[in-house]
Design a protein around this motif. Structure first.
Motif, PDB file in Angstrom:
ATOM      1  N   LEU A 186       0.815  -1.223   0.000  1.00 31.09           N
ATOM      2  CA  LEU A 186       0.000   0.000   0.000  1.00 31.09           C
ATOM      3  C   LEU A 186       0.841   1.262   0.000  1.00 31.09           C
ATOM      4  O   LEU A 186       0.349   2.344  -0.296  1.00 31.09           O
ATOM      5  N   PHE A 187       2.140   1.135   0.371  1.00 35.50           N
ATOM      6  CA  PHE A 187       2.947   2.336   0.568  1.00 35.50           C
ATOM      7  C   PHE A 187       3.239   3.028  -0.750  1.00 35.50           C
ATOM      8  O   PHE A 187       3.643   2.407  -1.714  1.00 35.50           O
ATOM      9  N   LYS A 188       3.046   4.343  -0.739  1.00 34.27           N
ATOM     10  CA  LYS A 188       3.408   5.140  -1.912  1.00 34.27           C
ATOM     11  C   LYS A 188       4.918   5.320  -1.908  1.00 34.27           C
ATOM     12  O   LYS A 188       5.514   5.483  -0.850  1.00 34.27           O
ATOM     13  N   PRO A 189       5.548   5.311  -3.088  1.00 37.46           N
ATOM     14  CA  PRO A 189       6.998   5.521  -3.096  1.00 37.46           C
ATOM     15  C   PRO A 189       7.317   6.954  -2.665  1.00 37.46           C
ATOM     16  O   PRO A 189       6.481   7.836  -2.786  1.00 37.46           O
ATOM     17  N   GLY A 190       8.494   7.153  -2.149  1.00 36.90           N
ATOM     18  CA  GLY A 190       8.916   8.521  -1.826  1.00 36.90           C
ATOM     19  C   GLY A 190       8.947   8.826  -0.346  1.00 36.90           C
ATOM     20  O   GLY A 190       9.707   9.671   0.088  1.00 36.90           O
ATOM     21  N   ILE A 191       8.131   8.151   0.461  1.00 41.74           N
ATOM     22  CA  ILE A 191       8.188   8.410   1.899  1.00 41.74           C
ATOM     23  C   ILE A 191       9.200   7.450   2.519  1.00 41.74           C
ATOM     24  O   ILE A 191       9.075   6.239   2.366  1.00 41.74           O
ATOM     25  N   PRO A 192      10.246   7.997   3.180  1.00 38.02           N
ATOM     26  CA  PRO A 192      11.250   7.111   3.774  1.00 38.02           C
ATOM     27  C   PRO A 192      10.595   6.127   4.742  1.00 38.02           C
ATOM     28  O   PRO A 192       9.732   6.521   5.534  1.00 38.02           O
ATOM     29  N   THR A 193      10.983   4.880   4.634  1.00 41.76           N
ATOM     30  CA  THR A 193      10.370   3.829   5.448  1.00 41.76           C
ATOM     31  C   THR A 193      11.443   3.020   6.163  1.00 41.76           C
ATOM     32  O   THR A 193      12.394   2.560   5.529  1.00 41.76           O
ATOM     33  N   LEU A 194      11.279   2.887   7.492  1.00 42.73           N
ATOM     34  CA  LEU A 194      12.199   2.058   8.257  1.00 42.73           C
ATOM     35  C   LEU A 194      11.555   0.694   8.478  1.00 42.73           C
ATOM     36  O   LEU A 194      10.364   0.619   8.770  1.00 42.73           O
ATOM     37  N   LEU A 195      12.317  -0.361   8.341  1.00 38.78           N
ATOM     38  CA  LEU A 195      11.818  -1.678   8.708  1.00 38.78           C
ATOM     39  C   LEU A 195      12.095  -1.891  10.198  1.00 38.78           C
ATOM     40  O   LEU A 195      13.249  -2.002  10.615  1.00 38.78           O
ATOM     41  N   PHE A 240      13.866  -0.063   1.734  1.00 38.55           N
ATOM     42  CA  PHE A 240      13.826   0.503   3.096  1.00 38.55           C
ATOM     43  C   PHE A 240      15.004   1.442   3.304  1.00 38.55           C
ATOM     44  O   PHE A 240      16.116   1.176   2.842  1.00 38.55           O
ATOM     45  N   ALA A 241      14.745   2.543   4.018  1.00 35.98           N
ATOM     46  CA  ALA A 241      15.819   3.494   4.298  1.00 35.98           C
ATOM     47  C   ALA A 241      16.800   2.912   5.312  1.00 35.98           C
ATOM     48  O   ALA A 241      18.011   3.119   5.203  1.00 35.98           O
ATOM     49  N   GLU A 242      16.278   2.193   6.308  1.00 40.79           N
ATOM     50  CA  GLU A 242      17.136   1.584   7.331  1.00 40.79           C
ATOM     51  C   GLU A 242      16.441   0.380   7.939  1.00 40.79           C
ATOM     52  O   GLU A 242      15.211   0.257   7.869  1.00 40.79           O
ATOM     53  N   PHE A 243      17.233  -0.491   8.566  1.00 42.53           N
ATOM     54  CA  PHE A 243      16.706  -1.667   9.253  1.00 42.53           C
ATOM     55  C   PHE A 243      16.942  -1.523  10.749  1.00 42.53           C
ATOM     56  O   PHE A 243      18.049  -1.203  11.162  1.00 42.53           O
ATOM     57  N   VAL A 244      15.908  -1.742  11.518  1.00 41.29           N
ATOM     58  CA  VAL A 244      16.038  -1.578  12.961  1.00 41.29           C
ATOM     59  C   VAL A 244      15.534  -2.835  13.700  1.00 41.29           C
ATOM     60  O   VAL A 244      14.371  -2.926  14.055  1.00 41.29           O
TER      61      VAL A 244
END
Ligand code: GDP
Ligand code: K
Ligand code: MG
Length: 303
Positions: free
Chosen positions: A113-122, A149-153
């Protein structure tokens, strides 16, 4: 602490994922107070709930959402999904929460569902429950293939150190702009709303798995009364709405024991939350089919 220097930073951070991955637990830990109710059951969270934390120059505005529902048919589920979509449309950062080491079809549906462009952290949550830690690194590589994903946490929402580390990570994604809320504010929700959620949490917790999720709580009275002996006195009346007579009997319990436990625990928690002496009455009513009826779902406060 020294007064903050430099420009203010502020942004919206959506917490999204399938039911029961720990979104509300994470939100409460981030805010430092219980704003959003939690339980072992899916569909505990039914509204978009904002939790605010202001630290030094930065105001983090977290948005907790209901777990995305894959069974579309009922009016309640449709309304929950609309709430999730509304919450992720216009944020600075998305925290996509999964259970560490697991990625199911339901997780994939939410991610799609996520639109591209918004940074997303896992956010790979519940790391404390993972016994085979060596399998996490290959799993993360696999997750890297699925989404940019911008980063993995990898973390546990129940670990204080992990929560502090997450603040540092989130901060980088928030723009320089004036704060949306005062530095002391914790939520945009009213006390009345928090009262209905508190009763609903106790209802979910004390009815085990036998009570279907289609019960809700309506606040009929929320009055502050003058008091000579207590700083603040609140008179609250709540109605638990269920779909069937059998469900009503489950909520009330033998000799009313269960309902008594629900209202006692809710009252104790509300006294802390509202910083008041609380008189709480809880009633149970049957309204068959309310979760299928769009108008009723609306009238009970769902968007
Ligand atoms: P939500 O439906 O995604 O909002 O999930 P909740 O926050 O209601 O949590 C679902 C269940 O997972 C609750 O029983 C939580 O106590 C539990 N939980 C959440 N985070 C963690 C975690 O980091 N470790 C463990 N062991 N349990 C967690
Ligand atoms: K839950
Ligand atoms: Mg929740």
């Amino acid at each position: 602490p020294a007064a903050p220097t430099g420009p203010q930073r502020c942004g919206l951070i959506a917490i999204v994922g399938k039911p029961n991955v720990g979104k509300s637990t994470l939100m409460n830990a981030l805010v430092g107070q219980k704003i959003s109710i939690t339980s072992r059951k899916a569909q505990t969270t039914r509204h978009r709930i904002t939790g605010i934390r202001t630290q030094d120059n930065t105001q983090f505005v977290f948005v907790d959402t209901p777990g995305f529902q894959t069974r579309h048919s009922r009016a309640l589920n449709k309304s929950l999904n609309k709430t999730v979509m509304g919450a992720i449309g216009d944020v600075d950062l998305i925290l996509f929460v999964v259970e560490a080491g697991s990625f199911t079809l339901a997780d994939a549906k939410v991610l799609s569902l996520f639109k591209p462009g918004i940074p997303t952290l896992l956010i790979a949550n519940k790391l404390d429950t993972v016994h085979r830690r060596h399998e996490i690194a290959p799993w993360l590589r696999d997750m890297q293939e699925r989404h940019p994903f911008a980063e993995f946490v990898p973390m546990s929402a129940k670990n204080k150190g992990d929560i502090e580390r997450l603040f540092g990570i989130c901060e980088k994604y928030l723009p320089e702009q004036a704060w949306f809320y005062g530095p002391e504010e914790l939520t945009d929700r009213s006390e009345k709303f928090l009262a209905s959620e508190t009763v609903r949490e106790k209802l979910f917790r004390f009815t085990g798995d036998e009570l279907p999720y289609t019960s809700t709580v309506v606040i009929d009275k929320f009055d502050e009364e003058p008091s000579k002996t207590h700083g603040r006195f609140m008179r609250i009346a709540a109605t638990i709405v269920v779909e069937r007579d059998g469900h009503k009997a489950m909520v009330i319990g033998e000799k009313g024991e269960k309902l008594k436990r629900i209202s006692t625990e809710a009252r104790q928690e509300l006294e802390k939350l509202l910083d008041a002496k609380v008189f709480l009455e809880v009633w149970v009513k049957v309204k068959s089919g309310w979760a299928d009826d769009e108008a009723r779902v609306k009238s009970f406060g769902y968007e």
